[in-house]
Design a protein around this motif. Sequence first.
Motif, PDB file in Angstrom:
ATOM      1  N   MET A 289       0.826  -1.203   0.000  1.00 60.96           N
ATOM      2  CA  MET A 289       0.000   0.000   0.000  1.00 60.96           C
ATOM      3  C   MET A 289       0.865   1.259   0.000  1.00 60.96           C
ATOM      4  O   MET A 289       0.550   2.233  -0.708  1.00 60.96           O
ATOM      5  CB  MET A 289      -0.946   0.000   1.202  1.00 60.96           C
ATOM      6  CG  MET A 289      -1.870   1.211   1.244  1.00 60.96           C
ATOM      7  SD  MET A 289      -2.963   1.351  -0.205  1.00 60.96           S
ATOM      8  CE  MET A 289      -4.243   0.167   0.238  1.00 60.96           C
ATOM      9  N   ASN A 290       1.937   1.254   0.758  1.00 63.69           N
ATOM     10  CA  ASN A 290       2.831   2.421   0.781  1.00 63.69           C
ATOM     11  C   ASN A 290       3.428   2.688  -0.602  1.00 63.69           C
ATOM     12  O   ASN A 290       3.541   3.839  -1.034  1.00 63.69           O
ATOM     13  CB  ASN A 290       3.944   2.232   1.813  1.00 63.69           C
ATOM     14  CG  ASN A 290       3.444   2.380   3.236  1.00 63.69           C
ATOM     15  OD1 ASN A 290       2.489   3.125   3.489  1.00 63.69           O
ATOM     16  ND2 ASN A 290       4.063   1.678   4.170  1.00 63.69           N
ATOM     17  N   ASP A 291       3.792   1.630  -1.293  1.00 60.63           N
ATOM     18  CA  ASP A 291       4.303   1.779  -2.670  1.00 60.63           C
ATOM     19  C   ASP A 291       3.221   2.351  -3.586  1.00 60.63           C
ATOM     20  O   ASP A 291       3.509   3.158  -4.483  1.00 60.63           O
ATOM     21  CB  ASP A 291       4.769   0.422  -3.214  1.00 60.63           C
ATOM     22  CG  ASP A 291       6.052  -0.063  -2.553  1.00 60.63           C
ATOM     23  OD1 ASP A 291       6.722   0.749  -1.888  1.00 60.63           O
ATOM     24  OD2 ASP A 291       6.373  -1.260  -2.694  1.00 60.63           O
ATOM     25  N   THR A 292       1.980   1.933  -3.330  1.00 61.26           N
ATOM     26  CA  THR A 292       0.866   2.431  -4.128  1.00 61.26           C
ATOM     27  C   THR A 292       0.643   3.921  -3.898  1.00 61.26           C
ATOM     28  O   THR A 292       0.402   4.688  -4.835  1.00 61.26           O
ATOM     29  CB  THR A 292      -0.417   1.646  -3.804  1.00 61.26           C
ATOM     30  OG1 THR A 292      -0.226   0.275  -4.169  1.00 61.26           O
ATOM     31  CG2 THR A 292      -1.618   2.199  -4.546  1.00 61.26           C
ATOM     32  N   LEU A 293       0.718   4.345  -2.636  1.00 63.38           N
ATOM     33  CA  LEU A 293       0.539   5.764  -2.329  1.00 63.38           C
ATOM     34  C   LEU A 293       1.600   6.614  -3.027  1.00 63.38           C
ATOM     35  O   LEU A 293       1.295   7.698  -3.555  1.00 63.38           O
ATOM     36  CB  LEU A 293       0.602   5.986  -0.810  1.00 63.38           C
ATOM     37  CG  LEU A 293      -0.423   5.227   0.040  1.00 63.38           C
ATOM     38  CD1 LEU A 293      -0.289   5.603   1.511  1.00 63.38           C
ATOM     39  CD2 LEU A 293      -1.840   5.506  -0.432  1.00 63.38           C
TER      40      LEU A 293
ATOM     41  N   LEU B  17       0.930  10.949  -0.952  1.00 67.08           N
ATOM     42  CA  LEU B  17      -0.440  11.148  -0.493  1.00 67.08           C
ATOM     43  C   LEU B  17      -0.735  10.220   0.674  1.00 67.08           C
ATOM     44  O   LEU B  17      -0.093   9.177   0.845  1.00 67.08           O
ATOM     45  CB  LEU B  17      -1.414  10.863  -1.632  1.00 67.08           C
ATOM     46  CG  LEU B  17      -1.404  11.859  -2.796  1.00 67.08           C
ATOM     47  CD1 LEU B  17      -2.066  11.247  -4.025  1.00 67.08           C
ATOM     48  CD2 LEU B  17      -2.110  13.144  -2.404  1.00 67.08           C
ATOM     49  N   THR B  18      -1.712  10.580   1.482  1.00 66.10           N
ATOM     50  CA  THR B  18      -2.110   9.728   2.598  1.00 66.10           C
ATOM     51  C   THR B  18      -3.060   8.642   2.109  1.00 66.10           C
ATOM     52  O   THR B  18      -3.649   8.749   1.024  1.00 66.10           O
ATOM     53  CB  THR B  18      -2.814  10.542   3.691  1.00 66.10           C
ATOM     54  OG1 THR B  18      -4.058  11.050   3.158  1.00 66.10           O
ATOM     55  CG2 THR B  18      -1.944  11.710   4.152  1.00 66.10           C
ATOM     56  N   LEU B  19      -3.236   7.623   2.926  1.00 69.79           N
ATOM     57  CA  LEU B  19      -4.176   6.552   2.592  1.00 69.79           C
ATOM     58  C   LEU B  19      -5.588   7.121   2.447  1.00 69.79           C
ATOM     59  O   LEU B  19      -6.324   6.751   1.522  1.00 69.79           O
ATOM     60  CB  LEU B  19      -4.144   5.475   3.689  1.00 69.79           C
ATOM     61  CG  LEU B  19      -5.108   4.296   3.509  1.00 69.79           C
ATOM     62  CD1 LEU B  19      -4.803   3.537   2.231  1.00 69.79           C
ATOM     63  CD2 LEU B  19      -5.030   3.361   4.721  1.00 69.79           C
ATOM     64  N   GLU B  20      -5.963   8.024   3.330  1.00 66.26           N
ATOM     65  CA  GLU B  20      -7.294   8.630   3.263  1.00 66.26           C
ATOM     66  C   GLU B  20      -7.502   9.347   1.929  1.00 66.26           C
ATOM     67  O   GLU B  20      -8.569   9.217   1.314  1.00 66.26           O
ATOM     68  CB  GLU B  20      -7.463   9.638   4.405  1.00 66.26           C
ATOM     69  CG  GLU B  20      -8.816  10.340   4.389  1.00 66.26           C
ATOM     70  CD  GLU B  20      -8.906  11.485   5.384  1.00 66.26           C
ATOM     71  OE1 GLU B  20     -10.031  11.958   5.644  1.00 66.26           O
ATOM     72  OE2 GLU B  20      -7.852  11.929   5.889  1.00 66.26           O
ATOM     73  N   GLN B  21      -6.507  10.076   1.471  1.00 67.40           N
ATOM     74  CA  GLN B  21      -6.631  10.808   0.211  1.00 67.40           C
ATOM     75  C   GLN B  21      -6.768   9.865  -0.984  1.00 67.40           C
ATOM     76  O   GLN B  21      -7.605  10.066  -1.864  1.00 67.40           O
ATOM     77  CB  GLN B  21      -5.410  11.718   0.020  1.00 67.40           C
ATOM     78  CG  GLN B  21      -5.361  12.908   0.963  1.00 67.40           C
ATOM     79  CD  GLN B  21      -4.043  13.657   0.863  1.00 67.40           C
ATOM     80  OE1 GLN B  21      -2.970  13.040   0.765  1.00 67.40           O
ATOM     81  NE2 GLN B  21      -4.112  14.977   0.895  1.00 67.40           N
ATOM     82  N   VAL B  22      -5.952   8.826  -1.010  1.00 69.42           N
ATOM     83  CA  VAL B  22      -5.965   7.911  -2.148  1.00 69.42           C
ATOM     84  C   VAL B  22      -7.231   7.061  -2.163  1.00 69.42           C
ATOM     85  O   VAL B  22      -7.801   6.810  -3.243  1.00 69.42           O
ATOM     86  CB  VAL B  22      -4.698   7.028  -2.141  1.00 69.42           C
ATOM     87  CG1 VAL B  22      -4.785   5.943  -3.218  1.00 69.42           C
ATOM     88  CG2 VAL B  22      -3.455   7.885  -2.364  1.00 69.42           C
ATOM     89  N   VAL B  23      -7.703   6.637  -1.008  1.00 71.80           N
ATOM     90  CA  VAL B  23      -8.955   5.886  -0.946  1.00 71.80           C
ATOM     91  C   VAL B  23     -10.112   6.756  -1.424  1.00 71.80           C
ATOM     92  O   VAL B  23     -11.002   6.289  -2.157  1.00 71.80           O
ATOM     93  CB  VAL B  23      -9.224   5.363   0.482  1.00 71.80           C
ATOM     94  CG1 VAL B  23     -10.657   4.831   0.605  1.00 71.80           C
ATOM     95  CG2 VAL B  23      -8.228   4.264   0.837  1.00 71.80           C
ATOM     96  N   LEU B  24     -10.093   8.028  -1.062  1.00 68.25           N
ATOM     97  CA  LEU B  24     -11.130   8.946  -1.529  1.00 68.25           C
ATOM     98  C   LEU B  24     -11.065   9.111  -3.045  1.00 68.25           C
ATOM     99  O   LEU B  24     -12.103   9.100  -3.723  1.00 68.25           O
ATOM    100  CB  LEU B  24     -10.971  10.309  -0.841  1.00 68.25           C
ATOM    101  CG  LEU B  24     -11.978  11.386  -1.246  1.00 68.25           C
ATOM    102  CD1 LEU B  24     -13.408  10.968  -0.915  1.00 68.25           C
ATOM    103  CD2 LEU B  24     -11.632  12.719  -0.573  1.00 68.25           C
ATOM    104  N   MET B  25      -9.869   9.241  -3.579  1.00 74.54           N
ATOM    105  CA  MET B  25      -9.704   9.332  -5.033  1.00 74.54           C
ATOM    106  C   MET B  25     -10.257   8.080  -5.713  1.00 74.54           C
ATOM    107  O   MET B  25     -10.929   8.167  -6.745  1.00 74.54           O
ATOM    108  CB  MET B  25      -8.220   9.505  -5.388  1.00 74.54           C
ATOM    109  CG  MET B  25      -7.664  10.870  -5.078  1.00 74.54           C
ATOM    110  SD  MET B  25      -5.866  10.925  -5.224  1.00 74.54           S
ATOM    111  CE  MET B  25      -5.627  10.220  -6.838  1.00 74.54           C
TER     112      MET B  25
END
Length: 436
Positions: free
Chosen positions: A236-240, A253-261
Amino acid sequence: MKKSFLSYVCTFYVISLVIVFSYALTATALNSDEIRNHLGTRTPYRFKSNKDDSKINFPNCKDSKIWMVARHGTRLPSVKDIVAISTILKDLRVDILLRNRSGKGPLNKEKLQWFENWSNGIPLEQENYLTLEGQDEMILLAERMQKRFPNAIKNKYNNETFMFRYTATQRAQQSAKYFTIGLFDKKNSQQVFFEPALKVDTTLRFYKHCDRWQKQVKRNPDTYKEVALFGQSKEMNDTLLSVSKRLGLDKALTLEQVVLMYRVCGYETSWHKYTKSPWCFGFDEKSIKVLEYYEDLKKYWVDGYGHTQQAACMVMRNMFDTMSKSGRNATFLFSHSGTVLKLLTHLELYKPDSHLKGDAMDENRPWRTSDIDCFASNIAFVLFKCKDGDKILTLHQEKVVKLPMCEKKLCPLNELKKQFHNTIHNCNFTDLCSIN
């Protein structure tokens, strides 16, 4: 309520036209194949539906009854997501444009134009409302099902033949309405009687009112252990980092930001057939699958095989009751994601060989919400009167499926009743849902 809904339709239609015409020049340059099939529970049904609507026949058999439960069609976001879109994504959009305009990002002029034209104009009071795409999904679904089973689903409405029921939500109520338009056309659908929606519906939304499930699953921190583990994983960190880089940002980006996207990428892909959400630009095939697995994990542990879903017997028992009684031979129920997933679990469909875990992605898992729980997902049981007895055909997403407890796709009703004996005879909501 009618005024509010009509106002929403007009507003949404205008927004859709603006977006379509603004992006029309670049729509053909976008390739969404690697994205569109991995949007989780916000995947549009047009990518998953069975377009073959030819009549389904079996030798010496005739379709006589149908029972179907459908998730509502494509909807607008919740209040939480609407607020996040208008704050988090609004700020991110500014950063993306500034970085890429100054030559510090990889986005080309066409993609930047998409971000330039993007805006959020969804009123909070229209949270979760059914969209125009959702209306189309229901109309087309009804038309196809009627062609497949013309004897069970007559083309003329009769209150003694049909039963329609929905949960006490706008999106489910409107889904039912547009489904009947698909069956009987707009004029004749005005005659349809809908069962009154229940504030406490222990059949269509049993889990919402099940205290035991709410405490032991929904509000239990242990339920989300695997989800949290995957959210902190190297994958997941690599994905962010990957998403940040693809958008030209100078920090992860944070996990919250990417999940929202990811969520908005799904919503906007569902709403608009001919355009692409700019929030999908941050994903490639690898990263979109990581976000898909993140959502699958949560659904698996909340609504699927991660925990027992005994209360799902409530909706399954309704099916058996309908098939056993004389009278109405076409029953259509309109509900939600949680109902569909729990029923699929109760039917033992799409069960992985072992629990989904957060320490590694299961690439070959059958539990994939993009396929099994997209918008307008549906499960249908059709009773066939055959020379050698009554039999049940099961469909999911309009495709015939073989239940694990049946030898063949067309399963003898008596055999199915034996397999679901507890569901039929020992399904007591109070016993299942009370906290001792």
